[in-house]
Each structure stands twice: as C-alpha cells, then as structure tokens.
Design an enzyme around this catalytic site. Structure first.
Site, PDB file in Angstrom:
ATOM      1  N   VAL A   1      -1.242 -17.530  -6.078  1.00  0.00           N
ATOM      2  CA  VAL A   1      -2.600 -17.225  -6.545  1.00  0.00           C
ATOM      3  C   VAL A   1      -3.574 -17.213  -5.375  1.00  0.00           C
ATOM      4  O   VAL A   1      -3.618 -18.157  -4.583  1.00  0.00           O
ATOM      5  CB  VAL A   1      -3.079 -18.278  -7.578  1.00  0.00           C
ATOM      6  CG1 VAL A   1      -4.494 -17.952  -8.046  1.00  0.00           C
ATOM      7  CG2 VAL A   1      -2.132 -18.352  -8.769  1.00  0.00           C
TER       8      VAL A   1
ATOM      9  N   GLY B   1      -3.853 -15.486  -2.545  1.00  0.00           N
ATOM     10  CA  GLY B   1      -3.391 -15.307  -1.164  1.00  0.00           C
ATOM     11  C   GLY B   1      -3.456 -16.572  -0.334  1.00  0.00           C
ATOM     12  O   GLY B   1      -2.847 -17.585  -0.669  1.00  0.00           O
TER      13      GLY B   1
ATOM     14  N   GLU C   1       1.202  -4.470  -4.759  1.00  0.00           N
ATOM     15  CA  GLU C   1       2.547  -4.791  -5.250  1.00  0.00           C
ATOM     16  C   GLU C   1       3.449  -3.573  -5.056  1.00  0.00           C
ATOM     17  O   GLU C   1       2.959  -2.440  -4.912  1.00  0.00           O
ATOM     18  CB  GLU C   1       2.487  -5.131  -6.741  1.00  0.00           C
ATOM     19  CG  GLU C   1       1.642  -6.344  -7.075  1.00  0.00           C
ATOM     20  CD  GLU C   1       2.132  -7.602  -6.382  1.00  0.00           C
ATOM     21  OE1 GLU C   1       3.297  -7.967  -6.572  1.00  0.00           O
ATOM     22  OE2 GLU C   1       1.345  -8.216  -5.648  1.00  0.00           O
TER      23      GLU C   1
ATOM     24  N   ASP D   1      -1.420  -8.205 -12.335  1.00  0.00           N
ATOM     25  CA  ASP D   1      -1.326  -9.225 -11.288  1.00  0.00           C
ATOM     26  C   ASP D   1      -2.429 -10.278 -11.464  1.00  0.00           C
ATOM     27  O   ASP D   1      -2.166 -11.484 -11.408  1.00  0.00           O
ATOM     28  CB  ASP D   1      -1.428  -8.540  -9.915  1.00  0.00           C
ATOM     29  CG  ASP D   1      -1.365  -9.516  -8.774  1.00  0.00           C
ATOM     30  OD1 ASP D   1      -0.254  -9.971  -8.438  1.00  0.00           O
ATOM     31  OD2 ASP D   1      -2.420  -9.861  -8.219  1.00  0.00           O
TER      32      ASP D   1
ATOM     33  N   LYS E   1      -2.137 -14.322 -12.393  1.00  0.00           N
ATOM     34  CA  LYS E   1      -2.767 -15.375 -11.585  1.00  0.00           C
ATOM     35  C   LYS E   1      -3.735 -16.218 -12.413  1.00  0.00           C
ATOM     36  O   LYS E   1      -3.747 -17.444 -12.292  1.00  0.00           O
ATOM     37  CB  LYS E   1      -3.500 -14.733 -10.396  1.00  0.00           C
ATOM     38  CG  LYS E   1      -2.536 -14.149  -9.359  1.00  0.00           C
ATOM     39  CD  LYS E   1      -3.264 -13.267  -8.359  1.00  0.00           C
ATOM     40  CE  LYS E   1      -2.361 -12.751  -7.267  1.00  0.00           C
ATOM     41  NZ  LYS E   1      -2.973 -11.674  -6.473  1.00  0.00           N
TER      42      LYS E   1
HETATM   43  N1  HSE Z   1      -0.976  -7.338  -4.828  1.00  0.00           N
HETATM   44  C1  HSE Z   1      -1.569  -8.638  -4.695  1.00  0.00           C
HETATM   45  C2  HSE Z   1      -3.055  -8.479  -4.483  1.00  0.00           C
HETATM   46  C3  HSE Z   1      -0.919  -9.359  -3.558  1.00  0.00           C
HETATM   47  O1  HSE Z   1      -3.474  -7.368  -4.146  1.00  0.00           O
HETATM   48  O2  HSE Z   1      -3.798  -9.421  -4.662  1.00  0.00           O
HETATM   49  C4  HSE Z   1      -1.298 -10.806  -3.417  1.00  0.00           C
HETATM   50  O3  HSE Z   1      -0.934 -11.563  -4.536  1.00  0.00           O
END
Ligand code: HSE
Length: 325
Positions: A125, A127, A183, A194, A198
């Site tokens: 979550v 980065g 992704e 995504d 998270k």
């Molecule tokens: N694809 C995800 C994003 C990668 O852009 O946040 C990091 O979790």
C-alpha cells in the site's frame, strides 16, 4: 526472491547496495540466495548474476537455507501457492501483493499464525510510504475516524499530466507503463481495482476485521476526460482518485464504516490537492492524534523496493497485520 521484474530488480539492487547498513541497524545481514524468474534470458532493468537465477520457485521456497521468501510475482495464482508453501514451512514472507492480500488475506494470515510465521506487506500500500507500520504501531492508541488517500500512483500521474500538459489519457498511460508505475494489466490501475485493494487492506488493518472486497464501492478514471479536469479546475477543485475509509457509527462495540474508491473533487487548498504525479498522499485521522498526513512516491522500482526492505526476520512482533483477529 520469487520474481525478478521491476520491483524484484529494485529489491536486489537495494540489498546489494545497503545490506551492510541494514545489518548495522538491525543485526541481520540479508543475503539473496536465489531468485526465481519467468525466463533466464528475459531483459532486466537491473543486472542480476545468472548464478542466482532459477525458473523453479520451489527451489527458492524449499531451500533449507532460505529463511525469508520475498514474493514479487503479483497476481493471485502462483503468488498464493508460493506464499502458502513458505508459510507452511514456518518461513517469513514479504510481499507487495495487494490484490492477493485483499482477496485472500484472511487465509494467508491464518496459515501464518498456525505456523508461527511472519507475513509482511508494507510495500502493498502506498509504495515507499511506511504507512502500514504507522497504522499498526505509531497510531496504535487511536480509534480511526477517517482515512482518505491517493493510493494509486498511475492514476495520479495520469490525472496530473492530463491537467498540467493537456495530454490525452492513452498517451499518459503509456508513459506510466514505461516508467514502471502501472500494473502488468493497467486496467487494474485505471478501473480503480488497485486502489480498491489498497483501501480494503487499510480498512482491514484499521478496524481489525476483513473487509469483503465486493462490499467496497469502486469507480476508476477511465471515463474522465480533459474537459472534466479543466471544468473542475475552473470551479476551484482538483480531480483525484480517492480511497476513503469513513467511520460512520459505533453501536454496541461494533464499528460501522464506509469504504470506497472513486474520482473525487478536492478543493485546491486541501493538502491532498497538492499530491501530484506518481506521488501518493494519505490523511489518517485518529480520535487521539487528530489528523496525520503521509506523503511519498506511490509506485516505481525504488519506492516499492524501499518498502519491501522495511522488515527483517528478527522483528519482535512479526505476526503481521490482521493476526490479532
Ligand atoms: N500500479 C501501482 C500504482 C503500483 O500505480 O500505484 C504500486 O502499487
């Protein structure tokens, strides 16, 4: 490690660069024994010695000298098998796999507990932001009233570039892919999946109960146009893909919460409106601390590698997020 792609390469590079520093701080010298990859000869942004590579993940997980397995293949198929096999052998697991945690977290943490193994997921979550640890530890004396965040770097990058440069959606998405933010299947980003994974993980963590993914409202940014963004700007707002966990009420010791992901108008004066590009920003409000704010790179090789390296096997409380359920 299982997975030698963008994030795997970043983790290899970070450990190669800072293993001694990490050892001086933690007392644990990390050494990468083996890395399972799809193919030995696939192109890599980070050079990894061929002697470390294998195409069979079982050679990693079943190696008696391997104490920690880092799962970085993503998805919910092989990744689940890898993690279960490692946990069943009592090995610690580190993963960045938000999709897997959101859909199978309950099962994985149960197996971890049964085998007295640790499951770490800081990189899943936001980065490089150490948000999981902050919610679990730094804010442990708080009841959470609200969590609102920009948690998908790709969508934030797209919306920022569309607003700042007037570029088209598809063009900016390609840039995000080239930069290693998106992704493997970018629909996971732009359709909000995504961010949904998270925010579900954050909600589960904050309220010690698994949030069923199908109960979380989800809307992505694929239908947002340049005109939408410009109109919001004229009205004094920025358009952001926002994940929110809102505390609605507490009755008979049961918390009622609302969890959602959707494009949201943020007043230009609000701190979240200044979170641009690939950066993530998350506001966490607790009943004791009031508002806290977390900011940092939300995607990309190094940010994710940094978060993947934030745990070590000697950590005193290593049972993971929802182990207290
Ligand atoms: N694809 C995800 C994003 C990668 O852009 O946040 C990091 O979790």
């Amino acid at each position: 490690m299982v997975g030698g792609g963008t994030v795997g390469g970043g983790v290899y590079q970070a450990i190669d660069r800072n293993a001694l520093l990490i050892a001086s701080r933690t007392g644990v010298l990390l050494k990468i024994k083996r890395i399972a990859v799809k193919a030995l000869d696939e192109p890599r942004s980070v050079e990894i010695p061929v002697s470390l590579l294998t195409t069979d993940w079982k050679e990693v997980v079943n190696d008696p000298e391997v104490q920690v397995v880092v799962e970085l293949v993503g998805g919910t198929g092989v990744a689940r098998e890898v993690i279960l096999a490692a946990l069943e052998q009592g090995k610690s697991v580190v993963t960045a796999n938000k999709a897997l945690l959101a859909s199978h977290g309950e099962e994985l943490f149960k197996v971890a507990q049964e085998n007295d193994a640790a499951l770490f997921y800081e990189a899943s979550v936001a980065g490089g932001i150490p948000l999981i640890r902050s919610i679990r530890e730094g804010l442990v004396c708080n009841r959470f009233l609200n969590i609102s965040g920009i948690v998908n770097g790709t969508c934030n990058y797209i919306l920022t570039q569309m607003e700042a440069l007037g570029h088209g959606f598809e063009e900016v998405l390609k840039e995000a892919q080239t930069n290693g933010y998106a992704e493997a299947n970018p629909a996971l980003d732009v359709e909000g999946h995504d961010a949904h994974h998270k925010i579900s993980i954050l909600a589960s963590l904050a309220y010690n109960a698994w949030v069923a993914p199908e109960k979380v409202y989800r809307e992505g940014i694929s239908s947002i146009t340049g005109l939408d963004i410009q109109t919001c700007k004229e009205w004094g707002y920025k358009l952001k893909l926002l994940g929110t966990v809102k505390h609605i009420s507490r009755e008979a010791d049961v918390d009622h919460i609302q969890v959602r992901v959707a494009p949201t108008l943020i007043p230009q004066t609000h701190i979240l409106a200044s979170v641009d590009g690939v950066f993530n920003g998350v506001s966490v409000r607790g009943d004791v601390v009031d508002e806290t704010f977390f900011y940092g790179r939300g995607a990309g090789q190094d940010a994710t590698a940094s978060a993947t390296g934030t745990t070590h096997p000697n950590e005193p409380d290593s049972t993971g997020c929802c182990a207290s359920l």
